[in-house]
Design an enzyme around this catalytic site. Sequence first.
Site, PDB file in Angstrom:
ATOM      1  N   SER A   7      53.414 -43.626  94.877  1.00  0.00           N
ATOM      2  CA  SER A   7      52.011 -43.613  95.285  1.00  0.00           C
ATOM      3  C   SER A   7      51.932 -43.497  96.804  1.00  0.00           C
ATOM      4  O   SER A   7      52.382 -44.394  97.525  1.00  0.00           O
ATOM      5  CB  SER A   7      51.317 -44.902  94.855  1.00  0.00           C
ATOM      6  OG  SER A   7      50.102 -45.028  95.576  1.00  0.00           O
ATOM      7  N   HIS A  32      51.997 -39.518  93.209  1.00  0.00           N
ATOM      8  CA  HIS A  32      50.846 -40.217  92.623  1.00  0.00           C
ATOM      9  C   HIS A  32      49.762 -40.381  93.689  1.00  0.00           C
ATOM     10  O   HIS A  32      50.015 -40.897  94.771  1.00  0.00           O
ATOM     11  CB  HIS A  32      51.330 -41.581  92.122  1.00  0.00           C
ATOM     12  CG  HIS A  32      50.319 -42.385  91.376  1.00  0.00           C
ATOM     13  ND1 HIS A  32      50.002 -42.159  90.056  1.00  0.00           N
ATOM     14  CD2 HIS A  32      49.560 -43.436  91.758  1.00  0.00           C
ATOM     15  CE1 HIS A  32      49.092 -43.035  89.661  1.00  0.00           C
ATOM     16  NE2 HIS A  32      48.808 -43.829  90.679  1.00  0.00           N
ATOM     17  N   ASP A  34      46.292 -42.059  94.589  1.00  0.00           N
ATOM     18  CA  ASP A  34      45.366 -43.137  94.240  1.00  0.00           C
ATOM     19  C   ASP A  34      44.021 -42.913  94.918  1.00  0.00           C
ATOM     20  O   ASP A  34      43.876 -43.139  96.119  1.00  0.00           O
ATOM     21  CB  ASP A  34      45.960 -44.487  94.672  1.00  0.00           C
ATOM     22  CG  ASP A  34      46.986 -44.982  93.673  1.00  0.00           C
ATOM     23  OD1 ASP A  34      46.688 -44.942  92.465  1.00  0.00           O
ATOM     24  OD2 ASP A  34      48.074 -45.395  94.099  1.00  0.00           O
ATOM     25  N   MET A  36      40.218 -43.902  95.406  1.00  0.00           N
ATOM     26  CA  MET A  36      39.384 -45.110  95.244  1.00  0.00           C
ATOM     27  C   MET A  36      38.036 -44.921  95.911  1.00  0.00           C
ATOM     28  O   MET A  36      37.963 -44.376  97.016  1.00  0.00           O
ATOM     29  CB  MET A  36      40.085 -46.300  95.893  1.00  0.00           C
ATOM     30  CG  MET A  36      41.462 -46.541  95.332  1.00  0.00           C
ATOM     31  SD  MET A  36      42.255 -47.906  96.171  1.00  0.00           S
ATOM     32  CE  MET A  36      43.773 -48.016  95.238  1.00  0.00           C
ATOM     33  N   HIS A  65      45.224 -40.252  90.080  1.00  0.00           N
ATOM     34  CA  HIS A  65      44.697 -41.465  89.440  1.00  0.00           C
ATOM     35  C   HIS A  65      43.322 -41.753  90.036  1.00  0.00           C
ATOM     36  O   HIS A  65      43.219 -42.211  91.175  1.00  0.00           O
ATOM     37  CB  HIS A  65      45.695 -42.615  89.709  1.00  0.00           C
ATOM     38  CG  HIS A  65      45.288 -43.939  89.155  1.00  0.00           C
ATOM     39  ND1 HIS A  65      45.912 -45.108  89.517  1.00  0.00           N
ATOM     40  CD2 HIS A  65      44.327 -44.291  88.250  1.00  0.00           C
ATOM     41  CE1 HIS A  65      45.363 -46.125  88.874  1.00  0.00           C
ATOM     42  NE2 HIS A  65      44.385 -45.655  88.101  1.00  0.00           N
ATOM     43  N   MET A  67      40.258 -43.810  90.477  1.00  0.00           N
ATOM     44  CA  MET A  67      39.636 -45.133  90.319  1.00  0.00           C
ATOM     45  C   MET A  67      38.229 -45.031  90.894  1.00  0.00           C
ATOM     46  O   MET A  67      37.906 -45.612  91.938  1.00  0.00           O
ATOM     47  CB  MET A  67      40.484 -46.182  91.063  1.00  0.00           C
ATOM     48  CG  MET A  67      41.785 -46.489  90.349  1.00  0.00           C
ATOM     49  SD  MET A  67      43.017 -47.213  91.442  1.00  0.00           S
ATOM     50  CE  MET A  67      43.691 -45.720  92.153  1.00  0.00           C
ATOM     51  N   MET A 136      47.836 -50.253  83.713  1.00  0.00           N
ATOM     52  CA  MET A 136      47.796 -50.925  85.021  1.00  0.00           C
ATOM     53  C   MET A 136      48.438 -52.303  84.883  1.00  0.00           C
ATOM     54  O   MET A 136      48.040 -53.093  84.017  1.00  0.00           O
ATOM     55  CB  MET A 136      46.352 -51.108  85.505  1.00  0.00           C
ATOM     56  CG  MET A 136      45.634 -49.858  85.946  1.00  0.00           C
ATOM     57  SD  MET A 136      46.422 -48.924  87.276  1.00  0.00           S
ATOM     58  CE  MET A 136      46.672 -50.156  88.545  1.00  0.00           C
ATOM     59  N   GLY A 141      43.229 -51.305  93.142  1.00  0.00           N
ATOM     60  CA  GLY A 141      42.530 -51.443  94.419  1.00  0.00           C
ATOM     61  C   GLY A 141      43.471 -51.476  95.611  1.00  0.00           C
ATOM     62  O   GLY A 141      43.126 -50.972  96.675  1.00  0.00           O
ATOM     63  N   GLY A 144      50.998 -53.295  96.747  1.00  0.00           N
ATOM     64  CA  GLY A 144      51.647 -54.542  97.185  1.00  0.00           C
ATOM     65  C   GLY A 144      51.222 -55.789  96.431  1.00  0.00           C
ATOM     66  O   GLY A 144      51.502 -56.900  96.863  1.00  0.00           O
ATOM     67  N   ASP A 174      51.761 -48.667  86.336  1.00  0.00           N
ATOM     68  CA  ASP A 174      51.335 -48.622  87.739  1.00  0.00           C
ATOM     69  C   ASP A 174      50.941 -50.016  88.225  1.00  0.00           C
ATOM     70  O   ASP A 174      50.043 -50.633  87.661  1.00  0.00           O
ATOM     71  CB  ASP A 174      50.123 -47.667  87.833  1.00  0.00           C
ATOM     72  CG  ASP A 174      49.663 -47.430  89.265  1.00  0.00           C
ATOM     73  OD1 ASP A 174      50.297 -47.944  90.202  1.00  0.00           O
ATOM     74  OD2 ASP A 174      48.655 -46.713  89.426  1.00  0.00           O
TER      75      ASP A 174
HETATM   76  C1  DX5 Z   1      46.696 -49.735  92.644  1.00  0.00           C
HETATM   77  C2  DX5 Z   1      47.252 -48.338  92.614  1.00  0.00           C
HETATM   78  C3  DX5 Z   1      48.741 -48.300  92.576  1.00  0.00           C
HETATM   79  C4  DX5 Z   1      49.387 -48.982  93.729  1.00  0.00           C
HETATM   80  C5  DX5 Z   1      50.871 -49.053  93.537  1.00  0.00           C
HETATM   81  O1  DX5 Z   1      45.343 -49.698  92.642  1.00  0.00           O
HETATM   82  O2  DX5 Z   1      46.772 -47.644  91.491  1.00  0.00           O
HETATM   83  O3  DX5 Z   1      49.199 -46.980  92.415  1.00  0.00           O
HETATM   84  O4  DX5 Z   1      49.100 -48.380  94.932  1.00  0.00           O
HETATM   85  O5  DX5 Z   1      51.425 -49.790  94.589  1.00  0.00           O
HETATM   86  P1  DX5 Z   1      52.493 -50.954  94.347  1.00  0.00           P
HETATM   87  O6  DX5 Z   1      53.667 -50.314  93.670  1.00  0.00           O
HETATM   88  O7  DX5 Z   1      52.781 -51.481  95.702  1.00  0.00           O
HETATM   89  O8  DX5 Z   1      51.818 -51.964  93.441  1.00  0.00           O
HETATM   90 ZN    ZN Z   2      47.675 -45.600  90.832  1.00  0.00          ZN
END
Ligand code: DX5
Ligand code: ZN
Length: 217
Positions: A7, A32, A34, A36, A65, A67, A136, A141, A144, A174
């Site tokens: 990601s 990937h 993300d 948001m 992805h 969100m 998930m 969001g 880490g 994920d």
């Molecule tokens: C969370 C994201 C993930 C996230 C993964 O909302 O969809 O893809 O960034 O990061 P780590 O692997 O650090 O949880």
């Molecule tokens: Zn993701």
Amino acid sequence: MIRLAPSILSADFSALAADAARVERAGVQLLHMDIMDGHFVPNISFGPAVMKSLLGKTELPFDVHLMIENADSIIPEFVTERTEYIVVHQETCVQLGRTLDLIRDFGVKPGVALNPATPVSALDCVLAEVELVLIMTVNPGYSGQKFRPAGIEKVRRLAEIRKERELSFQIEVDGGVSLGNARVLAEAGTDIFVTGSSLFGAPDAAEWVRAFYKAVS
Ligand code: DX5
Ligand code: ZN
């Protein structure tokens, strides 16, 4: 074959191209993205322009992805020659089948994601229409966050259903994926591992990828 999808939310945004190239050289298979919106999740990341800026910088296919609420209107912006999957959240789609058709009509593989609190049974009626299910293992969001182990059982259940119904969708996990939980997730039936902070935080990405494949083999 098990695939890795780093990601880029965990990459250095001021050096995105270099970070994408670094993980590509390390031997991953997808990137990937993300996306948001600050509504469905309490964070805003980046949009299609940033994603498309990587087209000329890496050969990796994109795993998008979303969100976001009201995904249908912006889905076309994420369609590129490199977009392999567009994944929407079950919780955001009132007419999920229609959204999956929209994605497929663009020649992109449709996927659907489930938050930790949404059971696998919520997808019972659409599993035959998806190419990927994303489980998930954190509340979406942020990268880490701590891995939520309840997702492991959801992966097992999905893998069982896939076998029973002779379906072929990919199972993706994920959130909080690490070298420590990769094996149990692979044994449960995970095909695609998203990884953010664990891989991007590693001093040597290639070494991390080697350790990952050793853990899941
Ligand atoms: C969370 C994201 C993930 C996230 C993964 O909302 O969809 O893809 O960034 O990061 P780590 O692997 O650090 O949880
Ligand atoms: Zn993701």
